[in-house]
Design a protein around this motif. Structure first.
Motif, PDB file in Angstrom:
ATOM      1  N   GLY A   1       0.692  -1.326   0.133  1.00  0.00           N
ATOM      2  CA  GLY A   1      -0.107   0.221   0.078  1.00  0.00           C
ATOM      3  C   GLY A   1       1.052   1.218   0.197  1.00  0.00           C
ATOM      4  N   GLU A   2       0.340   2.231   0.415  1.00  0.00           N
ATOM      5  CA  GLU A   2       0.475   3.656   0.148  1.00  0.00           C
ATOM      6  C   GLU A   2       1.193   4.129   1.648  1.00  0.00           C
ATOM      7  OE1 GLU A   2      -1.699   5.911  -2.593  1.00  0.00           O
ATOM      8  OE2 GLU A   2      -0.962   5.417  -4.552  1.00  0.00           O
ATOM      9  N   THR A   3       3.041   5.057   1.926  1.00  0.00           N
ATOM     10  CA  THR A   3       2.086   5.908   2.892  1.00  0.00           C
ATOM     11  C   THR A   3       0.675   7.079   2.692  1.00  0.00           C
ATOM     12  OG1 THR A   3       4.495   6.112   2.563  1.00  0.00           O
ATOM     13  CG2 THR A   3       4.080   7.224   3.698  1.00  0.00           C
ATOM     14  N   ALA A   4       0.742   6.512   4.100  1.00  0.00           N
ATOM     15  CA  ALA A   4      -0.628   7.962   4.665  1.00  0.00           C
ATOM     16  C   ALA A   4      -0.269   7.582   6.070  1.00  0.00           C
ATOM     17  CB  ALA A   4      -1.242   6.975   4.392  1.00  0.00           C
ATOM     18  N   ALA A   5      -0.811   8.972   6.566  1.00  0.00           N
ATOM     19  CA  ALA A   5      -0.280  10.174   7.953  1.00  0.00           C
ATOM     20  C   ALA A   5      -1.925   8.454   8.666  1.00  0.00           C
ATOM     21  CB  ALA A   5      -0.901  11.566   7.741  1.00  0.00           C
ATOM     22  N   ARG A   6      -1.255   8.316  10.357  1.00  0.00           N
ATOM     23  CA  ARG A   6      -1.837   7.609  10.510  1.00  0.00           C
ATOM     24  C   ARG A   6      -1.589   8.920  12.357  1.00  0.00           C
ATOM     25  NH1 ARG A   6      -1.485   2.951   8.948  1.00  0.00           N
ATOM     26  NH2 ARG A   6      -3.581   2.065  10.462  1.00  0.00           N
ATOM     27  N   PHE A   7      -2.363   8.737  12.933  1.00  0.00           N
ATOM     28  CA  PHE A   7      -3.103   9.156  14.118  1.00  0.00           C
ATOM     29  C   PHE A   7      -3.229   8.483  15.063  1.00  0.00           C
ATOM     30  CE2 PHE A   7      -5.884  12.459  17.026  1.00  0.00           C
ATOM     31  CZ  PHE A   7      -4.475  12.736  17.492  1.00  0.00           C
ATOM     32  N   VAL A   8      -2.492   8.215  16.634  1.00  0.00           N
ATOM     33  CA  VAL A   8      -2.533   6.981  17.638  1.00  0.00           C
ATOM     34  C   VAL A   8      -2.868   7.629  18.764  1.00  0.00           C
ATOM     35  CG1 VAL A   8      -1.407   5.584  15.598  1.00  0.00           C
ATOM     36  CG2 VAL A   8      -0.233   6.256  17.461  1.00  0.00           C
ATOM     37  N   GLU A   9      -3.226   6.552  19.944  1.00  0.00           N
ATOM     38  CA  GLU A   9      -2.912   6.461  20.733  1.00  0.00           C
ATOM     39  C   GLU A   9      -1.733   5.599  21.030  1.00  0.00           C
ATOM     40  OE1 GLU A   9      -6.465   6.181  23.174  1.00  0.00           O
ATOM     41  OE2 GLU A   9      -7.229   8.267  22.975  1.00  0.00           O
ATOM     42  N   PRO A  10      -0.130   5.925  21.099  1.00  0.00           N
ATOM     43  CA  PRO A  10       0.688   5.232  21.457  1.00  0.00           C
ATOM     44  C   PRO A  10       0.595   4.143  22.826  1.00  0.00           C
ATOM     45  CG  PRO A  10       1.683   7.205  22.241  1.00  0.00           C
ATOM     46  CD  PRO A  10      -0.116   7.907  21.419  1.00  0.00           C
ATOM     47  N   HIS A  11       0.630   3.117  23.148  1.00  0.00           N
ATOM     48  CA  HIS A  11       0.776   1.990  24.275  1.00  0.00           C
ATOM     49  C   HIS A  11       1.985   1.789  24.159  1.00  0.00           C
ATOM     50  CE1 HIS A  11      -1.029  -0.021  27.572  1.00  0.00           C
ATOM     51  NE2 HIS A  11      -0.452  -1.273  26.826  1.00  0.00           N
TER      52      HIS A  11
ATOM     53  N   TRP B   1      -3.182   2.280  19.495  1.00  0.00           N
ATOM     54  CA  TRP B   1      -4.932   2.423  20.046  1.00  0.00           C
ATOM     55  C   TRP B   1      -4.595   3.059  18.668  1.00  0.00           C
ATOM     56  CZ3 TRP B   1      -9.294  -0.696  20.550  1.00  0.00           C
ATOM     57  CH2 TRP B   1     -10.663   1.106  20.185  1.00  0.00           C
ATOM     58  N   ASP B   2      -5.869   3.204  17.249  1.00  0.00           N
ATOM     59  CA  ASP B   2      -5.556   3.854  16.307  1.00  0.00           C
ATOM     60  C   ASP B   2      -6.752   4.364  16.372  1.00  0.00           C
ATOM     61  OD1 ASP B   2      -5.924   4.358  13.419  1.00  0.00           O
ATOM     62  OD2 ASP B   2      -4.311   3.197  12.454  1.00  0.00           O
ATOM     63  N   LEU B   3      -6.316   6.368  16.312  1.00  0.00           N
ATOM     64  CA  LEU B   3      -7.870   6.512  16.267  1.00  0.00           C
ATOM     65  C   LEU B   3      -8.326   6.678  15.090  1.00  0.00           C
ATOM     66  CD1 LEU B   3      -6.090   9.623  17.953  1.00  0.00           C
ATOM     67  CD2 LEU B   3      -7.740   8.295  18.827  1.00  0.00           C
ATOM     68  N   ASP B   4      -8.398   6.194  14.239  1.00  0.00           N
ATOM     69  CA  ASP B   4      -9.028   6.622  12.699  1.00  0.00           C
ATOM     70  C   ASP B   4      -9.589   4.974  12.628  1.00  0.00           C
ATOM     71  OD1 ASP B   4      -8.332   8.961  12.134  1.00  0.00           O
ATOM     72  OD2 ASP B   4      -5.963   8.236  11.172  1.00  0.00           O
ATOM     73  N   ARG B   5      -9.198   3.800  13.229  1.00  0.00           N
ATOM     74  CA  ARG B   5     -10.063   2.965  12.766  1.00  0.00           C
ATOM     75  C   ARG B   5     -10.604   2.576  13.438  1.00  0.00           C
ATOM     76  NH1 ARG B   5      -6.076   3.611   9.502  1.00  0.00           N
ATOM     77  NH2 ARG B   5      -5.762   2.611   7.283  1.00  0.00           N
ATOM     78  N   GLY B   6     -10.455   3.398  15.678  1.00  0.00           N
ATOM     79  CA  GLY B   6     -11.309   2.585  16.208  1.00  0.00           C
ATOM     80  C   GLY B   6     -10.568   1.449  17.125  1.00  0.00           C
ATOM     81  N   ASP B   7      -9.360   0.153  17.084  1.00  0.00           N
ATOM     82  CA  ASP B   7      -8.917  -0.558  17.171  1.00  0.00           C
ATOM     83  C   ASP B   7      -7.660  -0.683  17.404  1.00  0.00           C
ATOM     84  OD1 ASP B   7      -9.267  -3.359  17.668  1.00  0.00           O
ATOM     85  OD2 ASP B   7      -9.164  -3.603  15.464  1.00  0.00           O
ATOM     86  N   TRP B   8      -6.805  -1.251  18.388  1.00  0.00           N
ATOM     87  CA  TRP B   8      -6.010  -1.908  18.544  1.00  0.00           C
ATOM     88  C   TRP B   8      -5.425  -2.086  17.083  1.00  0.00           C
ATOM     89  CZ3 TRP B   8      -3.227  -0.662  22.826  1.00  0.00           C
ATOM     90  CH2 TRP B   8      -4.239  -0.292  24.157  1.00  0.00           C
TER      91      TRP B   8
END
Length: 317
Positions: free
Chosen positions: A165-175, A189-196
């Protein structure tokens, strides 16, 4: 020294060499009277520093190792040396200390003044890191930024390039940062996908602290390393490696750890199984163990071993 605080710091710095200081010499270094020196030593003891004293004409002082670790005083060169050493350990030069080194490095970097950070960055730019076991090279600055986000419970932005896939920006809560195999992973926790999700750190770029705090979520099972291993086991690997080795199972298990399974066949032989996308790892295992072996699968591993052996023979000719 007229300033008591500055004098105390100087005294502690001298004592932390752990050499024995005659009282007269120590008082002379500090430019104080023996009576003032005794009071300063008493203050250090009240702060938890175990300072031994001997009386008499040749009496003096020495800082002993205590049960607790009191605050350390480091000069510029010592601070830089510690940070560089932690960067090296974080890259995998000291097996088993990668995660601990990253956490310690994050703490040290936060405390360093800008002039020392510049010295450390300059050293990093002109030195080549050695990555244990042929894993991907990592920027210790990226690891440190992620570690600070995990430790500070601060949301993180970064660019990520997946396997396909292509490079994309990610926004997370790092654990947690987890070293697994020869790679580092960020469990978050991936804030865009709502899952770990897990992210390979060598595919992650330009991490940015957002100053946005969050309340940590409970990861399934409570153990991020176990969660990651469980997730990785569900991903089909490219190669299913099976090798019979003429050595004991404990010797092989002690080297590969949980990155392979070992089946005892006889008192002097065992079977090693590994699931991997990179045949370089089992080739390295076979080379380091240096015992007779028989490759059962896959055929590609036999070809890779022959190619490696030919390369080594040519180099040694």
């Amino acid at each position: 020294m007229a300033n008591t605080s500055a004098r105390m710091l100087r005294l502690l710095s001298l004592l932390q060499t752990h050499r024995y200081w005659p009282g007269s010499e120590l008082a002379g270094r500090l430019e104080v009277s023996p009576r003032t020196l005794r009071r300063d030593v008493d203050r250090l003891r009240e702060l938890g520093y175990p300072v031994d004293a001997s009386r008499g004409v040749a009496g003096g002082y020495q800082l002993q190792a205590g049960a607790a670790v009191p605050p350390l005083l480091l000069d510029d060169d010592e601070a830089v040396a510690i940070a560089v050493g932690l960067r090296t350990a974080a890259a995998g030069a000291v097996a088993g200390f990668e995660e601990t080194s990253v956490r310690a490095l994050a703490k040290v970097i936060q405390l360093l003044p800008p002039r020392l950070r510049r010295r450390i960055d300059a050293l990093r730019e002109v030195t080549a890191p050695g990555v244990l076991g042929g894993g991907p090279a990592l920027d210790a600055g990226v690891l440190t930024t992620i570690a600070m986000a995990c430790r500070g419970e601060e949301r993180l932005r970064f660019d990520y390039t997946p396997r396909e896939g292509e490079t994309a920006a990610r926004f997370v809560e790092p654990h947690r940062l987890v070293p697994l195999g020869r790679r580092w992973y960020l469990v978050a926790w991936d804030l865009d996908r709502g899952d770990w999700r897990s992210f390979r750190v060598d595919r992650l770029a330009s991490p940015v602290l957002t100053n946005a705090r969050f309340r940590p979520r409970e990861i399934p099972g409570g153990d991020p390393a176990a969660w990651l291993r469980s997730r990785m086991s569900q991903i089909p690997a490219r190669y299913d490696v099976s090798v019979v080795l003429q050595t004991t199972g404990p010797q092989v298990s002690g080297f590969v750890g949980h990155y392979g399974t070992v089946e005892e066949l006889t008192p002097g032989s065992c079977r090693l199984r590994m699931n991997t996308d990179d045949l370089g790892w089992p080739v390295m295992v076979l080379g380091v163990l240096a015992v007779p072996f028989t490759i059962e699968s896959p055929p590609e591993l036999r070809d890779r071993v022959r190619e490696t052996a030919d390369t080594l023979r040519r180099g040694a000719a």
